[in-house]
Design an enzyme around this catalytic site. Structure first.
Site: not given
Length: 145
Positions: A48, A62-65
């Site tokens: 991502r 705000i790292p996320h998949g």
């Protein structure tokens, strides 16, 4: 709201990260270790970040998949990394607070909204960075409710 999904174990204070990938892996590893996601979710967080930065401004990321990583999520969760010395998320964008997010059935949207409200004021971000205990960091969110 955020306090209910933010156990003390999900917070890491005074983290040193040399690269954004190292920081994202650490945020993801907290989610894996505490049972929110399967191990492969971390790779999807990196994927991502490569396609679209999760840097949000005000020293926040705000790292996320990816969209395809939804099957890796066991339950909604959030990890918080406090990185007082900052880590470069590209283009000179320095991040000092990282919120690793895993959302099931859009439950994470409430989390994102609370993070956005709190972190829209730079003064609050400075308080997150300056927090000397995990409880102090969590209590900042109770002011948003």
């Amino acid at each position: 709201m955020i306090q209910t999904v933010l156990p003390i174990d999900n917070i890491l204070l005074n983290v040193e990260a040399k690269t954004k990938e190292e920081a994202i892996r650490l945020a993801g590893s907290v989610l894996v270790k505490n049972g929110y996601v399967k191990g492969n979710y971390i790779e999807k967080m990196i994927e991502r970040e490569e396609s679209l930065t999760t840097y949000m401004g005000n020293f926040i990321a705000i790292p996320h998949g990816t969209e395809e990583s939804k099957q890796e999520v066991i339950s909604s969760g959030i990890s918080i990394l406090q990185v007082p010395n900052g880590v470069d998320f590209g283009n000179g964008n320095i991040v000092k607070v990282i919120f690793g997010i895993a959302g099931k059935d859009n439950e994470h949207l409430d989390l994102l909204s609370q993070i956005a409200i709190l972190c829209s004021e730079e003064e609050n971000v400075h308080k997150l960075v300056a927090a000397t205990s995990k409880q102090q960091l969590i209590s900042l969110f109770s002011e948003v409710d």
